[in-house]
Scaffold this motif. Structure first.
Motif, mmCIF file in Angstrom:
data_model
loop_
_atom_site.group_PDB
_atom_site.id
_atom_site.type_symbol
_atom_site.label_atom_id
_atom_site.label_comp_id
_atom_site.label_asym_id
_atom_site.label_seq_id
_atom_site.Cartn_x
_atom_site.Cartn_y
_atom_site.Cartn_z
ATOM 1 N N GLY A 266 32.579 38.779 38.687
ATOM 2 C CA GLY A 266 33.894 38.420 38.420
ATOM 3 C C GLY A 266 33.716 38.437 36.630
ATOM 4 N N HIS A 267 32.785 37.953 36.238
ATOM 5 C CA HIS A 267 32.879 37.621 34.940
ATOM 6 C C HIS A 267 31.839 38.759 33.992
ATOM 7 N N CYS A 277 39.861 35.365 29.770
ATOM 8 C CA CYS A 277 39.415 35.041 31.136
ATOM 9 C C CYS A 277 39.427 33.360 31.244
ATOM 10 N N CYS A 279 37.336 31.761 32.248
ATOM 11 C CA CYS A 279 35.839 31.163 31.974
ATOM 12 C C CYS A 279 35.635 30.892 30.342
ATOM 13 N N CYS A 284 36.840 39.996 31.174
ATOM 14 C CA CYS A 284 36.125 39.907 32.235
ATOM 15 C C CYS A 284 36.734 40.578 33.433
HETATM 16 ZN ZN LIG Z 1 35.172 35.360 32.965
#
Ligand SMILES: [Zn+2]
Length: 426
Positions: A266-267, A277, A279, A284
């Motif tokens: 997912g990243h 994102c 994160c 991402c």
């Molecule tokens: Zn991410």
């Protein structure tokens, strides 16, 4: 006689609960299984995979001495785990007695702790679900989640008791970084948890063996044992929903990485200057393919005046649009809905191509809450993956949906326990 480690398979067997627990003799010393235990697993695994099978076929497959097989099979029959059923054929005219597992001999509880609900199943050795419960998850504090987890497990244990079914363990799958050896949720970003000892808590309460793993890993394991990835030793299973992650099976084992961080597909960056994102990075895969991100984009397009039948589905209110309408719209051929899902397919296909270039999986499976939209996503994902992966024309590259559907994670959680009966830890 029996020296078992609380953290090892020993406690699984201690709580075995089959017809005659006394006859199960597991010996574990210094963390290593005895030869007898290894042989027992080899035979059980051979029966599981080849069922129905004969003692002679087991000997051929495992290389074990026939007398060893006769002795261990006799003990498995006595325990109620294996039964003789019918006769087979062989070239010499003697008809061997066939053996198969008794699926209902043992049951396991599997719990999937998701972002908005907890789903629990009680399943037998064949992963057939005999009871199921789902509760909404409103409070994601440690106490809140544990409270609802207890509700789910209590219900399934009460069901098992009512139906006189043996439960030998509890498997749990949840998001985030899971230390599988200590059973700790190291980091659960959606709940804001750090270092929560989940397995210990559940084990303390129920005195049953507990195993916990990341939900995408559990999904991959379940698919590898019982789903569309059955027997595929190199498998990539992608879980898509509000978050995007993956479980990787390499040479028949889940690959977690030393920090339990492997599989964070997912990243992967799929758009250099893409949206932010959660994160902290930009572009991402999760930022452009999570259900939330697709719904947000659809609402925005509607507000900007895109003509679409989606507007009718939400009575002219873009903010009312949800995942459900985006699936309904695509089903009825709405252009905007189809374009949005195809775009998800393109991003996913790119991420798959990049991953395939490193890991060379034979099969890629996709599941998770996004499952109802996969008809509109997977054709494009497959197309882009084939276009971008190195040597794709020579590769046997298939992108499919998971075989266990909405139960893929909870069956995966069941498999966390089942695999310890049949195979060495991995
Ligand atoms: Zn991410």
């Amino acid at each position: 006689m029996v020296q078992v480690s609380r953290a090892g398979l020993g406690d699984l067997i201690e709580n075995w609960g089959v017809t005659n627990p006394e006859v199960i003799t597991l010996q574990v010393s210094n963390g290593f299984s005895t030869v007898k235990e290894i042989n027992r697993r080899l035979i059980l695994e051979s029966i599981r995979v080849n069922s129905p099978t004969s003692r002679a076929d087991i000997a051929r497959e495992t290389g074990l001495h026939p007398s060893t097989i006769t002795r261990i099979v006799a003990s498995l029959i006595e325990e109620g785990l294996v039964r003789e059923e019918g006769v087979g054929e062989n070239d010499l005219g003697r008809k061997p007695i066939l053996l198969s597992l008794v699926p209902e001999a043992i049951h396991v509880i599997g719990v999937a702790i998701e972002s908005t609900f907890i789903s629990g199943v009680l399943a037998n050795l064949d992963a057939e679900i005999v009871a199921k419960i789902e509760v909404a998850l409103e409070d994601t504090s440690v106490d809140g989640v544990r409270g609802q987890l207890i509700e789910v497990v209590d219900y399934l244990l009460a069901w098992a008791k009512r139906h006189q079914v043996s439960v030998i363990g509890i498997g749990i799958a949840m998001h985030g970084i899971i230390d599988t050896s200590s059973g700790t949720s190291v980091f659960a970003p959606a709940y804001g948890w750090h270092d929560v000892p989940m397995a210990h808590f559940v084990n303390n309460r129920y005195k049953l063996p507990v195993r916990i793993d990341n939900n995408a890993n559990a999904m991959a394991l379940g698919e590898y044992w019982f789903g569309n990835g059955k027997g595929v030793d190199n498998l990539l299973v992608i879980k898509m929903g509000q978050a995007v992650g993956s479980g990787i099976v390499l040479d028949g084992k889940i690959f977690r990485g030393p920090d339990y961080l492997a599989g964070e597909i997912g990243h992967l960056t799929v758009m250099f200057d893409g949206p932010l994102c959660r994160c902290g990075n930009f572009g991402c895969l999760e930022a452009v393919t999570s259900i939330e991100s697709v719904v947000r984009k659809a609402r925005l397009q509607l507000k900007r005046g895109s003509s679409s039948a989606l507007l009718d589905l939400v009575h002219g209110e873009p903010d009312l649009l949800s995942f459900q309408e985006l699936c309904e719209g695509a089903k009825s051929g709405d252009r905007l809905a189809l374009e949005l899902w195809e775009e998800v397919g393109s991003h996913l296909g790119l991420a798959i191509a990049n991953t395939v270039n490193i890991l060379n999986p034979t099969k890629i499976l996709v599941g998770g809450d996004i499952y109802p939209a996969l008809d509109y996503i997977l054709p494009r994902a497959q197309e882009i993956a084939k276009l971008k992966a190195f040597g794709a024309s020579d590769r046997n590259l298939t992108v499919e949906r998971v075989g266990l559907g909405a139960d893929a994670v909870s069956i995966g959680a069941v498999t966390l326990i089942l695999r310890e009966i049949f195979q060495p830890l991995n």
